[in-house]
Design a protein around this motif. Sequence first.
Motif, PDB file in Angstrom:
ATOM      1  N   GLY A 126       3.084 -12.086  -6.199  1.00 61.20           N
ATOM      2  CA  GLY A 126       3.352 -10.493  -6.564  1.00 61.20           C
ATOM      3  C   GLY A 126       2.223  -9.915  -5.586  1.00 61.20           C
ATOM      4  O   GLY A 126       1.475 -10.263  -4.817  1.00 61.20           O
ATOM      5  N   HIS A 127       2.445  -8.269  -5.931  1.00 56.45           N
ATOM      6  CA  HIS A 127       1.824  -7.418  -5.202  1.00 56.45           C
ATOM      7  C   HIS A 127       0.275  -7.380  -5.819  1.00 56.45           C
ATOM      8  O   HIS A 127       0.280  -7.378  -7.229  1.00 56.45           O
ATOM      9  CB  HIS A 127       2.156  -6.072  -5.405  1.00 56.45           C
ATOM     10  CG  HIS A 127       1.659  -4.813  -4.837  1.00 56.45           C
ATOM     11  ND1 HIS A 127       0.506  -4.085  -5.165  1.00 56.45           N
ATOM     12  CD2 HIS A 127       1.877  -4.245  -3.474  1.00 56.45           C
ATOM     13  CE1 HIS A 127       0.008  -3.414  -4.176  1.00 56.45           C
ATOM     14  NE2 HIS A 127       0.833  -3.432  -3.180  1.00 56.45           N
ATOM     15  N   SER A 128      -0.649  -7.397  -5.167  1.00 55.54           N
ATOM     16  CA  SER A 128      -2.210  -7.517  -5.850  1.00 55.54           C
ATOM     17  C   SER A 128      -2.744  -6.192  -6.344  1.00 55.54           C
ATOM     18  O   SER A 128      -3.943  -6.368  -6.856  1.00 55.54           O
ATOM     19  CB  SER A 128      -3.063  -8.037  -4.785  1.00 55.54           C
ATOM     20  OG  SER A 128      -3.466  -7.283  -3.650  1.00 55.54           O
ATOM     21  N   GLY A 129      -1.954  -5.085  -6.221  1.00 55.97           N
ATOM     22  CA  GLY A 129      -2.155  -4.121  -6.795  1.00 55.97           C
ATOM     23  C   GLY A 129      -1.690  -3.475  -7.913  1.00 55.97           C
ATOM     24  O   GLY A 129      -2.016  -3.913  -9.061  1.00 55.97           O
ATOM     25  N   THR A 130      -0.337  -3.377  -7.914  1.00 54.58           N
ATOM     26  CA  THR A 130       0.633  -3.053  -9.157  1.00 54.58           C
ATOM     27  C   THR A 130       0.754  -4.154 -10.024  1.00 54.58           C
ATOM     28  O   THR A 130       1.182  -3.989 -11.023  1.00 54.58           O
ATOM     29  CB  THR A 130       2.030  -2.802  -8.497  1.00 54.58           C
ATOM     30  OG1 THR A 130       2.579  -3.752  -7.715  1.00 54.58           O
ATOM     31  CG2 THR A 130       1.640  -1.440  -7.733  1.00 54.58           C
ATOM     32  N   GLU A 131       0.604  -5.346  -9.612  1.00 54.38           N
ATOM     33  CA  GLU A 131       0.806  -6.698 -10.404  1.00 54.38           C
ATOM     34  C   GLU A 131      -0.381  -7.716 -10.906  1.00 54.38           C
ATOM     35  O   GLU A 131      -0.264  -8.515 -11.305  1.00 54.38           O
ATOM     36  CB  GLU A 131       1.819  -7.393 -10.037  1.00 54.38           C
ATOM     37  CG  GLU A 131       3.261  -6.834 -10.031  1.00 54.38           C
ATOM     38  CD  GLU A 131       4.257  -7.460  -9.215  1.00 54.38           C
ATOM     39  OE1 GLU A 131       5.642  -7.225  -9.317  1.00 54.38           O
ATOM     40  OE2 GLU A 131       3.933  -7.884  -8.045  1.00 54.38           O
ATOM     41  N   ILE A 132      -1.565  -6.971 -10.523  1.00 52.65           N
ATOM     42  CA  ILE A 132      -2.810  -7.609 -10.804  1.00 52.65           C
ATOM     43  C   ILE A 132      -2.913  -7.744 -12.493  1.00 52.65           C
ATOM     44  O   ILE A 132      -3.689  -8.507 -12.730  1.00 52.65           O
ATOM     45  CB  ILE A 132      -3.997  -6.991 -10.058  1.00 52.65           C
ATOM     46  CG1 ILE A 132      -5.221  -8.096  -9.759  1.00 52.65           C
ATOM     47  CG2 ILE A 132      -4.423  -5.753 -10.837  1.00 52.65           C
ATOM     48  CD1 ILE A 132      -4.973  -9.103  -8.969  1.00 52.65           C
ATOM     49  N   ASP A 133      -2.478  -6.981 -13.057  1.00 54.47           N
ATOM     50  CA  ASP A 133      -2.608  -6.872 -14.591  1.00 54.47           C
ATOM     51  C   ASP A 133      -1.467  -7.782 -15.267  1.00 54.47           C
ATOM     52  O   ASP A 133      -1.633  -7.850 -16.561  1.00 54.47           O
ATOM     53  CB  ASP A 133      -2.431  -5.375 -14.877  1.00 54.47           C
ATOM     54  CG  ASP A 133      -1.028  -4.931 -14.858  1.00 54.47           C
ATOM     55  OD1 ASP A 133      -0.277  -5.232 -13.980  1.00 54.47           O
ATOM     56  OD2 ASP A 133      -0.868  -3.838 -15.482  1.00 54.47           O
ATOM     57  N   LYS A 134      -0.840  -8.682 -14.561  1.00 54.32           N
ATOM     58  CA  LYS A 134       0.161  -9.260 -15.217  1.00 54.32           C
ATOM     59  C   LYS A 134      -0.210 -10.882 -15.559  1.00 54.32           C
ATOM     60  O   LYS A 134       0.690 -11.575 -15.979  1.00 54.32           O
ATOM     61  CB  LYS A 134       1.734  -9.070 -14.495  1.00 54.32           C
ATOM     62  CG  LYS A 134       2.063  -7.639 -14.419  1.00 54.32           C
ATOM     63  CD  LYS A 134       3.382  -7.754 -13.822  1.00 54.32           C
ATOM     64  CE  LYS A 134       3.973  -6.450 -13.835  1.00 54.32           C
ATOM     65  NZ  LYS A 134       3.293  -5.341 -13.602  1.00 54.32           N
ATOM     66  N   LYS A 182      -1.170 -12.682   2.882  1.00 51.73           N
ATOM     67  CA  LYS A 182      -1.689 -11.400   3.015  1.00 51.73           C
ATOM     68  C   LYS A 182      -2.735 -11.291   1.860  1.00 51.73           C
ATOM     69  O   LYS A 182      -2.504 -11.601   0.713  1.00 51.73           O
ATOM     70  CB  LYS A 182      -0.240 -10.420   2.951  1.00 51.73           C
ATOM     71  CG  LYS A 182       0.422 -10.618   3.766  1.00 51.73           C
ATOM     72  CD  LYS A 182       0.118 -10.023   5.192  1.00 51.73           C
ATOM     73  CE  LYS A 182       1.473 -10.221   6.170  1.00 51.73           C
ATOM     74  NZ  LYS A 182       1.202 -10.007   7.587  1.00 51.73           N
ATOM     75  N   ASP A 183      -3.846 -10.438   2.251  1.00 52.23           N
ATOM     76  CA  ASP A 183      -4.647 -10.183   1.051  1.00 52.23           C
ATOM     77  C   ASP A 183      -4.270  -9.532   0.151  1.00 52.23           C
ATOM     78  O   ASP A 183      -4.895  -9.288  -0.931  1.00 52.23           O
ATOM     79  CB  ASP A 183      -6.145  -9.635   1.805  1.00 52.23           C
ATOM     80  CG  ASP A 183      -6.078  -8.431   2.400  1.00 52.23           C
ATOM     81  OD1 ASP A 183      -5.438  -7.493   1.848  1.00 52.23           O
ATOM     82  OD2 ASP A 183      -6.364  -8.161   3.834  1.00 52.23           O
ATOM     83  N   ASN A 184      -3.148  -8.536   0.328  1.00 47.14           N
ATOM     84  CA  ASN A 184      -2.597  -7.937  -0.827  1.00 47.14           C
ATOM     85  C   ASN A 184      -1.483  -8.613  -1.598  1.00 47.14           C
ATOM     86  O   ASN A 184      -0.754  -7.757  -2.292  1.00 47.14           O
ATOM     87  CB  ASN A 184      -2.072  -6.491  -0.268  1.00 47.14           C
ATOM     88  CG  ASN A 184      -1.243  -6.476   0.996  1.00 47.14           C
ATOM     89  OD1 ASN A 184      -0.592  -7.543   1.209  1.00 47.14           O
ATOM     90  ND2 ASN A 184      -0.576  -5.350   1.142  1.00 47.14           N
ATOM     91  N   ALA A 185      -1.252  -9.736  -1.212  1.00 48.81           N
ATOM     92  CA  ALA A 185      -0.243 -10.455  -1.962  1.00 48.81           C
ATOM     93  C   ALA A 185      -0.797 -11.562  -2.904  1.00 48.81           C
ATOM     94  O   ALA A 185      -1.616 -12.174  -2.133  1.00 48.81           O
ATOM     95  CB  ALA A 185       0.915 -11.140  -1.037  1.00 48.81           C
ATOM     96  N   ILE A 186      -0.644 -11.627  -4.073  1.00 49.12           N
ATOM     97  CA  ILE A 186      -0.984 -12.951  -5.015  1.00 49.12           C
ATOM     98  C   ILE A 186      -0.523 -14.174  -4.415  1.00 49.12           C
ATOM     99  O   ILE A 186       0.749 -14.341  -4.417  1.00 49.12           O
ATOM    100  CB  ILE A 186      -0.767 -12.589  -6.292  1.00 49.12           C
ATOM    101  CG1 ILE A 186      -1.477 -11.199  -7.053  1.00 49.12           C
ATOM    102  CG2 ILE A 186      -1.354 -13.904  -7.092  1.00 49.12           C
ATOM    103  CD1 ILE A 186      -0.905 -11.101  -8.314  1.00 49.12           C
ATOM    104  N   PRO A 187      -1.386 -15.132  -3.899  1.00 45.93           N
ATOM    105  CA  PRO A 187      -0.846 -16.202  -3.191  1.00 45.93           C
ATOM    106  C   PRO A 187      -0.232 -17.153  -4.255  1.00 45.93           C
ATOM    107  O   PRO A 187      -0.582 -17.383  -5.337  1.00 45.93           O
ATOM    108  CB  PRO A 187      -2.228 -16.898  -2.671  1.00 45.93           C
ATOM    109  CG  PRO A 187      -3.042 -16.274  -3.459  1.00 45.93           C
ATOM    110  CD  PRO A 187      -2.987 -15.277  -3.803  1.00 45.93           C
ATOM    111  N   ASN A 188       0.956 -17.886  -3.994  1.00 47.80           N
ATOM    112  CA  ASN A 188       1.771 -18.526  -4.855  1.00 47.80           C
ATOM    113  C   ASN A 188       1.960 -19.835  -4.490  1.00 47.80           C
ATOM    114  O   ASN A 188       2.924 -20.560  -4.840  1.00 47.80           O
ATOM    115  CB  ASN A 188       3.231 -17.789  -4.884  1.00 47.80           C
ATOM    116  CG  ASN A 188       4.159 -18.037  -3.521  1.00 47.80           C
ATOM    117  OD1 ASN A 188       3.302 -18.113  -2.571  1.00 47.80           O
ATOM    118  ND2 ASN A 188       5.196 -17.473  -3.570  1.00 47.80           N
TER     119      ASN A 188
END
Length: 482
Positions: free
Chosen positions: A215-223, A254-260
Motif C-alpha cells: 500500500g501507500h507508505s503515507g496514507t496507509e502507514i497507520d494500518k 518504490k520508496d513510497n510503496a510498502i513492499p509486499n
Amino acid sequence: MKTFGVLDHLEPKKVFKYFEILTKIPHGSYNCKAVSDFCVDFAKKRGLFVIQDDHYNVIIKKEASPSCAHKPALILQGHLDMVCQKDQGSPVDFTKDALELQIDGDFVSAKGTTLGGDDGIAVAYCLALLDDDSILHPPLEVVFTTEEEVGMEGATALDTSVLEGKYLLNIDSEEEGILLAGCAGGTTVKVSLPLKYKEMQGSLCRVSITGLLGGHSGTEIDKNRANAHILMGRLLCCVKGIHISRIYGALEQKDNAIPNECYAELICEDREAIEEAAAKLFQNFKEQFQGTDDGMEVRLEFSEMEKRDCLTQDAQDAVLYFLNHTPNGIHTMSRDIEGLVESSLNLGILKMDGEEISFSFGVRSSAPFYKEELAGCLESLARKLNGSYERVNDYPAWEYKKDSVLRDVFLKAYRQMYGKEMKVEMIHAGLECGIFASRIEGLDIVSFGPDIFDIHTTDERLSVPSVKRTWELLLKIIEEFP
C-alpha cells in the motif's frame, strides 16, 4: 478480448474516455515523455496555449468564457506518472504495454497491475474540462507534473513564473467527501553498505515472503501493514548456520510503496534448523499482522548441494544489523489532530548489486524537526556500519491556512449538493501543494478527488459513482468560483 472502449458506457463519458486513453500510454515514473507529448498535442489541436519543459511537465491555458472574464484565474493540477506494481507472473511490461482494464460492479481496475488512478483521474478530469466549450469557466491554468511518485521531481523543477493564478485545485486525493488543507513534507534517504563475498558450499535454500497487502507508505502507514523487507531481516537474523548469497525485493519497487514481497537465497548448514525457525517466525508474523496481511506466505525451497558466492560474516552481520535496527513505520502521532500520523518512514527499496546493498526510504513529517531526526538516525546507522548516506528530493510540508476562499467555496457547494458537511483534514502523505505554496506567494490551495482504494498496489480500484459525483462537484466549483 476487448482492448479498447472498455469504459465507453461509463459516465461522465469524456472523463472515462480520457482515462482509458491514458491507460494505453505507458507512464510510469521516468517514462512520461509519451503521455506528456499526448497532452501537448491535445492542447495544440484545440488552439490552447501550451508549454512543455525539459522534465516533460506541461502547462495548458484556456481563456475564460466571455461571461467569466472578470474572474481570477484558477489553477488545476495533477501528475502524469503512476506507480508501477504488478503481480508475480503478470506479462505486463510497464515501459511499453497498455494496461488491461476490467470492471467489477462499480469499480474499475487493471488486471494484475496497478491502475494509475493515482493520478490519471486528475489528468482525465482536466482534459475533459478543457475539451468542453459548453462549460462556463474562469481563466484556466492546467498543470501536469512528472515524477511525483519518486520525490516530486517534476514539480520541483517547474518554472511557476508563467502561472498567474492564486487559487489551485490539486486533484490528487483518494477519498471523496474529504477536503485536504495540509500535508506532510518529506525526503528520500538512501543508505548503501559495502559487501564482500566468499565461496560457500551447501544446500541452497530460497526464501520468499509474499502475499502482503502493501500500500501507500503515507496514507496507509497507520494500518499496521507488514513491510516484507523488515520481515525478511527478522527471519534471517533468527536463523543460525546460514550464508546469504542474495537478498532482494520485488522487480518494481518504490520508496513510497510498502513492499509486499521479499526474497533471499542462502547456503544453509542445517535444513531442519531453518525450517523450524521459519515456521516459528511465520506464526509470530501471522499473529502480529492478523487482519491486515492475512494472505502472507513464507516459503522455503531447497535444492541439492551448490557452490555460491556468499556474504562474508562481517558483511552479513552488517546487513542484518541494519534491517533489524532501522526505524520503520510510524515515528510520532500528532498531538493536535487525533489519528493523524505526524512522522514516519518506509523502507521501500532493497537492492543488492555486486559490491553493495542499498536501502531507500521515504521519510515524511509535518514537523520539519522530525524529518531531520529520522534522516539523522539513518545517517548514524550508515556511518556505524561503514556505509554511505545520500539524501535527495526534499519537499516542504503544506501548512494549514486558517482562512481560505477555496475551502469556503467547496464547503458551501458540497453542503448544497449533498445536504451534509464536507470534512476538512490534513494528510500524512506528500502532495505537490507544498512546493507550489512555497513558490507562489499567497496561493490558496485545496486538494480533493474521488474514491480510489488500495493505491500503489495491484488491488487498486477506482469507484465509478464517485468519479461522477466528484466531476459534478468540480463543475459546480468552477461555476461558483470565487
